[in-house]
Design a protein around this motif. Structure first.
Motif, short mmCIF file in Angstrom:
data_model
loop_
_atom_site.label_atom_id
_atom_site.label_comp_id
_atom_site.label_asym_id
_atom_site.label_seq_id
_atom_site.Cartn_x
_atom_site.Cartn_y
_atom_site.Cartn_z
N ARG A 153 41.14 57.80 16.03
CA ARG A 153 41.20 57.32 17.40
C ARG A 153 41.58 58.45 18.36
O ARG A 153 42.29 59.36 17.99
N ARG A 154 41.11 58.34 19.57
CA ARG A 154 41.40 59.33 20.59
C ARG A 154 42.00 58.63 21.80
O ARG A 154 41.77 57.45 22.03
N LEU A 155 42.77 59.39 22.58
CA LEU A 155 43.41 58.82 23.75
C LEU A 155 42.40 58.81 24.90
O LEU A 155 42.38 59.71 25.74
N THR A 156 41.58 57.78 24.91
CA THR A 156 40.58 57.63 25.96
C THR A 156 41.23 57.13 27.23
O THR A 156 42.33 56.58 27.21
N PRO A 157 40.57 57.30 28.39
CA PRO A 157 41.12 56.78 29.65
C PRO A 157 41.40 55.28 29.59
O PRO A 157 42.40 54.80 30.12
N GLY A 158 40.52 54.53 28.92
CA GLY A 158 40.73 53.10 28.80
C GLY A 158 41.96 52.76 27.99
O GLY A 158 42.75 51.87 28.35
N ARG A 159 42.14 53.47 26.86
CA ARG A 159 43.31 53.21 26.03
C ARG A 159 44.59 53.62 26.75
O ARG A 159 45.60 52.93 26.67
N LEU A 160 44.56 54.74 27.48
CA LEU A 160 45.72 55.17 28.24
C LEU A 160 46.08 54.15 29.31
O LEU A 160 47.26 53.87 29.54
N TRP A 161 45.09 53.57 29.94
CA TRP A 161 45.32 52.54 30.95
C TRP A 161 46.00 51.32 30.33
O TRP A 161 46.93 50.76 30.89
N TYR A 221 47.82 51.32 27.59
CA TYR A 221 49.18 51.72 27.22
C TYR A 221 50.12 51.65 28.42
O TYR A 221 51.26 51.19 28.31
N ARG A 222 49.64 52.11 29.57
CA ARG A 222 50.48 52.10 30.76
C ARG A 222 50.86 50.69 31.16
O ARG A 222 52.00 50.42 31.55
N ILE A 223 49.92 49.77 31.07
CA ILE A 223 50.22 48.37 31.38
C ILE A 223 51.21 47.80 30.38
O ILE A 223 52.18 47.13 30.74
N PHE A 276 64.77 60.02 20.87
CA PHE A 276 64.17 59.05 19.95
C PHE A 276 62.97 59.69 19.28
O PHE A 276 62.10 60.27 19.95
N LEU A 277 62.92 59.58 17.95
CA LEU A 277 61.82 60.14 17.18
C LEU A 277 60.59 59.26 17.33
O LEU A 277 60.62 58.07 17.03
N ILE A 278 59.50 59.85 17.81
CA ILE A 278 58.26 59.12 18.03
C ILE A 278 57.13 59.82 17.29
O ILE A 278 57.04 61.05 17.27
N SER A 279 56.26 59.04 16.69
CA SER A 279 55.13 59.60 15.96
C SER A 279 54.25 60.44 16.88
O SER A 279 54.01 60.08 18.03
N PRO A 280 53.74 61.59 16.38
CA PRO A 280 52.87 62.43 17.20
C PRO A 280 51.45 61.89 17.28
O PRO A 280 50.62 62.46 17.99
N ALA A 286 52.36 55.08 23.53
CA ALA A 286 53.05 54.03 24.30
C ALA A 286 54.56 54.06 24.09
O ALA A 286 55.32 54.00 25.07
N PRO A 287 55.06 54.15 22.83
CA PRO A 287 56.51 54.26 22.65
C PRO A 287 57.11 55.46 23.36
O PRO A 287 58.21 55.38 23.91
N ALA A 288 56.39 56.59 23.37
CA ALA A 288 56.90 57.78 24.06
C ALA A 288 57.00 57.53 25.56
O ALA A 288 57.96 57.94 26.21
N MET A 289 56.02 56.85 26.10
CA MET A 289 56.04 56.53 27.53
C MET A 289 57.21 55.59 27.85
O MET A 289 57.86 55.73 28.89
N LEU A 290 57.48 54.65 26.95
CA LEU A 290 58.59 53.72 27.16
C LEU A 290 59.93 54.44 27.10
O LEU A 290 60.83 54.17 27.90
N VAL A 291 60.07 55.36 26.15
CA VAL A 291 61.31 56.14 26.02
C VAL A 291 61.58 56.91 27.29
O VAL A 291 62.71 56.94 27.80
N GLU A 292 60.56 57.55 27.83
CA GLU A 292 60.73 58.31 29.06
C GLU A 292 61.10 57.40 30.24
O GLU A 292 61.88 57.77 31.11
N LYS A 293 60.54 56.19 30.25
CA LYS A 293 60.82 55.26 31.35
C LYS A 293 62.27 54.79 31.33
O LYS A 293 62.89 54.59 32.38
#
Length: 258
Positions: free
Chosen positions: A31-39, A41-43, A108-112, A118-125
């Protein structure tokens, strides 16, 4: 004598699995971080953060025990190794964020992999620091990365010693190993809620119900000797598990003592 060939050749031996490593094995997905998947994740992160804040705000932190000692440990050590059971993650994180005013930088350790986006984005938030796991899978590399994070960057990695997949309440050696190599103390943390729903998952995850009362207990920091044999290591793991149970009992008693 000639070497065996074809079907006579013995199969290659697989390398022995790593023991006591701090990172889970991470394989490269397709899988790749496509714009749709990133969108998406943000939601999802916005919704998750809203739910977490709702739970935190709907519960009342009625008792906090041991905060002064924990704050002193943060000021003296700059960084340390916080631990709490996986089932107490929701308010365990809350307890650690409550020490940011003392200078605690919670990591917090997050998978690369893509799954960790998404978990990394939540940690930063929520105001935490993301520690991305190493894809090299080696214990030596993992320890080096953690050492630099704890000692040089002074980030305190939150550890669930029975995670990420259990067995429940089994204190694994990761936190002890980190304390050994970094010279930083282990800070045990426990929480209890007057009313909580316990999921039927491996960790028996506890979700405090709205308007419940919550108690947070910080234990005394535990310093680990750098030289320790296998028997001493296992004994300390049992002691730390018992300590977390004791702190949990203290938290429950604090809610009953009104």
């Amino acid at each position: 004598m000639s070497e065996p060939t074809g079907t006579d050749r013995p199969p290659p031996t697989e390398p022995a699995p790593l023991r006591n490593t701090l990172y889970r094995k991470v394989t490269k997905g397709k899988r790749r971080l496509t714009p749709g998947r990133l969108w998406m994740y943000r939601i999802a992160v916005v919704v998750a953060w809203w739910l977490v804040r709702l739970i935190w705000s709907s519960c009342r932190i009625e008792r906090v025990i041991g905060r002064e000692g924990a704050a002193r440990a943060v000021r003296e050590s700059k960084s340390l190794i916080p631990v709490y059971w996986h089932q107490h993650m929701l308010f365990g994180v809350h307890a650690l964020l409550g020490l940011r005013a003392e200078g605690l930088k919670v990591g917090f350790l997050i998978s690369p992999s893509i799954d960790g986006t998404a978990p990394a984005m939540l940690v930063e938030k929520i105001g935490g620091h993301v520690i991305r796991g190493s894809s090299t899978h080696t214990g030596a590399r993992a320890l080096r990365d953690y050492y630099e994070t704890i000692v040089k960057q002074q980030i305190s990695p939150a550890i669930t010693p029975d995670g990420p997949r259990g067995p429940v309440h089994e204190f694994k050696p990761g936190a002890v190993m980190l304390s050994q190599i970094s010279g930083k103390p282990i800070l045990p943390v426990a929480v209890a809620a007057s009313r909580a729903y316990r999921f039927r998952t491996w960790d028996r995850f506890e979700l405090p119900l709205p308007f419940s009362r919550v108690a947070i207990v910080y234990g005394d920091p535990v310093k680990v000797a750098r030289a320790m044999n296998a028997d001493a290591l296992e004994d300390l793991q049992r002691q730390m598990a018992a300590r977390l149970f004791e702190l949990r009992a203290t938290a429950e008693a604090a809610l009953q003592d009104r």
